[in-house]
Motif scaffolding. Sequence first.
Motif, mmCIF file in Angstrom:
data_model
loop_
_atom_site.group_PDB
_atom_site.id
_atom_site.type_symbol
_atom_site.label_atom_id
_atom_site.label_comp_id
_atom_site.label_asym_id
_atom_site.label_seq_id
_atom_site.Cartn_x
_atom_site.Cartn_y
_atom_site.Cartn_z
ATOM 1 N N GLU A 238 0.848 13.679 -1.502
ATOM 2 C CA GLU A 238 1.549 13.061 -2.611
ATOM 3 C C GLU A 238 3.052 13.328 -2.527
ATOM 4 O OE1 GLU A 238 -1.137 15.023 -2.887
ATOM 5 O OE2 GLU A 238 -2.333 14.562 -4.662
ATOM 6 N N ALA A 239 3.411 14.553 -2.228
ATOM 7 C CA ALA A 239 4.821 14.927 -2.204
ATOM 8 C C ALA A 239 5.573 14.191 -1.106
ATOM 9 C CB ALA A 239 4.958 16.430 -2.002
ATOM 10 N N ALA A 240 4.886 13.864 -0.001
ATOM 11 C CA ALA A 240 5.546 13.206 1.117
ATOM 12 C C ALA A 240 5.866 11.752 0.803
ATOM 13 C CB ALA A 240 4.660 13.276 2.360
ATOM 14 N N VAL A 241 5.137 11.159 -0.129
ATOM 15 C CA VAL A 241 5.323 9.748 -0.431
ATOM 16 C C VAL A 241 6.378 9.559 -1.507
ATOM 17 C CG1 VAL A 241 4.218 7.655 -1.282
ATOM 18 C CG2 VAL A 241 2.987 9.178 0.273
ATOM 19 N N GLY A 242 6.234 10.255 -2.619
ATOM 20 C CA GLY A 242 7.222 10.203 -3.686
ATOM 21 C C GLY A 242 7.158 8.923 -4.503
ATOM 22 N N SER B 149 5.910 -0.087 7.209
ATOM 23 C CA SER B 149 5.527 1.309 7.463
ATOM 24 C C SER B 149 4.233 1.677 6.735
ATOM 25 C CB SER B 149 6.654 2.251 7.039
ATOM 26 O OG SER B 149 6.863 2.186 5.639
ATOM 27 N N LEU B 150 3.356 0.692 6.549
ATOM 28 C CA LEU B 150 2.109 0.910 5.816
ATOM 29 C C LEU B 150 1.244 1.973 6.488
ATOM 30 C CD1 LEU B 150 0.101 -0.056 3.597
ATOM 31 C CD2 LEU B 150 -0.815 -1.640 5.320
ATOM 32 N N ILE B 151 0.726 2.879 5.677
ATOM 33 C CA ILE B 151 -0.236 3.875 6.140
ATOM 34 C C ILE B 151 -1.623 3.308 5.864
ATOM 35 C CG2 ILE B 151 -1.059 6.249 5.887
ATOM 36 C CD1 ILE B 151 1.730 6.889 4.678
ATOM 37 N N ARG B 152 -2.366 3.040 6.897
ATOM 38 C CA ARG B 152 -3.644 2.350 6.753
ATOM 39 C C ARG B 152 -4.727 3.218 6.128
ATOM 40 N NH1 ARG B 152 -3.619 -3.106 6.766
ATOM 41 N NH2 ARG B 152 -2.192 -3.890 8.349
ATOM 42 N N SER B 153 -4.715 4.502 6.418
ATOM 43 C CA SER B 153 -5.781 5.375 5.922
ATOM 44 C C SER B 153 -5.243 6.776 5.688
ATOM 45 C CB SER B 153 -6.928 5.431 6.933
ATOM 46 O OG SER B 153 -7.966 6.261 6.471
ATOM 47 N N GLY C 8 -4.168 -2.965 2.698
ATOM 48 C CA GLY C 8 -3.680 -1.809 1.956
ATOM 49 C C GLY C 8 -4.007 -0.486 2.614
ATOM 50 N N THR C 9 -4.015 0.557 1.798
ATOM 51 C CA THR C 9 -4.259 1.928 2.259
ATOM 52 C C THR C 9 -5.588 2.413 1.709
ATOM 53 O OG1 THR C 9 -1.880 2.407 2.265
ATOM 54 C CG2 THR C 9 -3.393 4.291 2.275
ATOM 55 N N THR C 10 -6.476 2.830 2.590
ATOM 56 C CA THR C 10 -7.756 3.391 2.176
ATOM 57 C C THR C 10 -7.616 4.900 2.054
ATOM 58 O OG1 THR C 10 -8.997 1.636 3.277
ATOM 59 C CG2 THR C 10 -10.196 3.662 2.770
ATOM 60 N N GLY D 92 0.859 -1.179 0.000
ATOM 61 C CA GLY D 92 0.000 0.000 0.000
ATOM 62 C C GLY D 92 0.889 1.220 0.000
ATOM 63 N N VAL D 93 0.411 2.314 0.554
ATOM 64 C CA VAL D 93 1.234 3.520 0.676
ATOM 65 C C VAL D 93 2.118 3.367 1.905
ATOM 66 C CG1 VAL D 93 1.247 6.028 0.902
ATOM 67 C CG2 VAL D 93 -0.583 4.899 -0.394
ATOM 68 N N LEU D 94 3.420 3.492 1.719
ATOM 69 C CA LEU D 94 4.380 3.320 2.803
ATOM 70 C C LEU D 94 5.001 4.659 3.192
ATOM 71 C CD1 LEU D 94 6.271 0.167 1.429
ATOM 72 C CD2 LEU D 94 4.312 0.220 2.983
ATOM 73 N N ARG D 95 5.167 4.871 4.498
ATOM 74 C CA ARG D 95 5.884 6.076 4.940
ATOM 75 C C ARG D 95 7.351 6.008 4.514
ATOM 76 N NH1 ARG D 95 2.979 9.309 8.214
ATOM 77 N NH2 ARG D 95 1.098 8.391 9.134
ATOM 78 N N ASP D 96 7.909 4.793 4.537
ATOM 79 C CA ASP D 96 9.267 4.555 4.088
ATOM 80 C C ASP D 96 9.212 3.470 3.016
ATOM 81 O OD1 ASP D 96 11.885 3.922 3.621
ATOM 82 O OD2 ASP D 96 12.370 3.413 5.699
ATOM 83 N N PRO D 97 9.431 3.815 1.735
ATOM 84 C CA PRO D 97 9.320 2.827 0.659
ATOM 85 C C PRO D 97 10.198 1.601 0.860
ATOM 86 C CG PRO D 97 9.458 5.037 -0.247
ATOM 87 C CD PRO D 97 9.735 5.165 1.223
ATOM 88 N N ALA D 98 11.232 1.719 1.679
ATOM 89 C CA ALA D 98 12.132 0.591 1.919
ATOM 90 C C ALA D 98 11.661 -0.288 3.071
ATOM 91 C CB ALA D 98 13.544 1.102 2.208
ATOM 92 N N ASP D 99 10.597 0.111 3.764
ATOM 93 C CA ASP D 99 10.116 -0.616 4.935
ATOM 94 C C ASP D 99 8.669 -1.038 4.725
ATOM 95 O OD1 ASP D 99 9.444 -1.620 7.396
ATOM 96 O OD2 ASP D 99 9.661 0.279 8.492
ATOM 97 N N ALA D 100 8.463 -2.323 4.420
ATOM 98 C CA ALA D 100 7.112 -2.823 4.169
ATOM 99 C C ALA D 100 6.226 -2.725 5.403
ATOM 100 C CB ALA D 100 7.170 -4.270 3.697
#
Length: 279
Positions: free
Chosen positions: A223-227, A209-213, A267-269, A199-207
């Motif tokens: 959007e800019a914070a995720v990249g 770090s999923l952001i639930r919502s 995932g991320t809602t 889903g959307v991760l706070r840290d793309p290298a860390d599975a």
Amino acid sequence: MSDEITVVKCGGGLTDAHEEICRDLAGRPAGRTVLVHGGAAEVDRLAERLGVPQRRLTTPSGSSSRYTDPATLELLLMTLVGKVKPALVAALARYGARPVGLTGMDAALVRAERSAAHRAVLDGRTVVVRDDHSGRIRETDAALLLTLLEAGCLPVVSPPALGADGPVNVDADRLAAALAGALARTRPVRLVLLTSAPGVLRDPADAGSLIRSIDLSDDPVTEAAVGGGMTAKLQAARKALDAGTGTVVIADGRVAAPVSAALGGAGTTVRSIATLRSL
């Protein structure tokens, strides 16, 4: 809701997961699902085999897209219409669905405006690009999709869209968002964007770090914070929500029954403030 439509977008990097995705989709109620697919990875593989260079265009605003010159447009049509779509249609049919393969050009389902001559960075140089066959979606007509859904079919849609002078390559995430928004004018709709991440991760290298919502109207995670590639998905999510889609879920397409898992809370809602206030 019994008449709710689910639009599912299957990312181009999920080729190995297509069988499981199709199995899951075919098991859902008939006439309630639209599948949108891309095929970037397959286009790249064919381009390498045929020796057609693949390049990216970066606009002054920083957005990046595939440089769809005439040779790449031909590759795109060969891959999406000649390879990826038939494989998905065949898999869905094997599991009992009634799939119908479409592009955005069929019955003028999706109209787009091809990018005019514009400045962009190509291979490190700023150039004026005149032969790019990509563009932005301008109009979507969901009538054909509604007719097919009412007949119990499962539309399978991909780029290109219809332009004034022929095919126009459009982003598949934005295509899914546009179709979801068009369908939402008459029916409740939810959009599932399947990707090669949990889903959307706070840290793309860390599975983990999923952001639930995420509420895109209010949440500090933007959007800019995720990249990365997830930025395009969040931008598409915003488009879908603004057009009336109730909920967007960004979820892992590599797991068992991925669509069912996404609709079950994985995932991320992604929601808007208007949606939250109506719950």
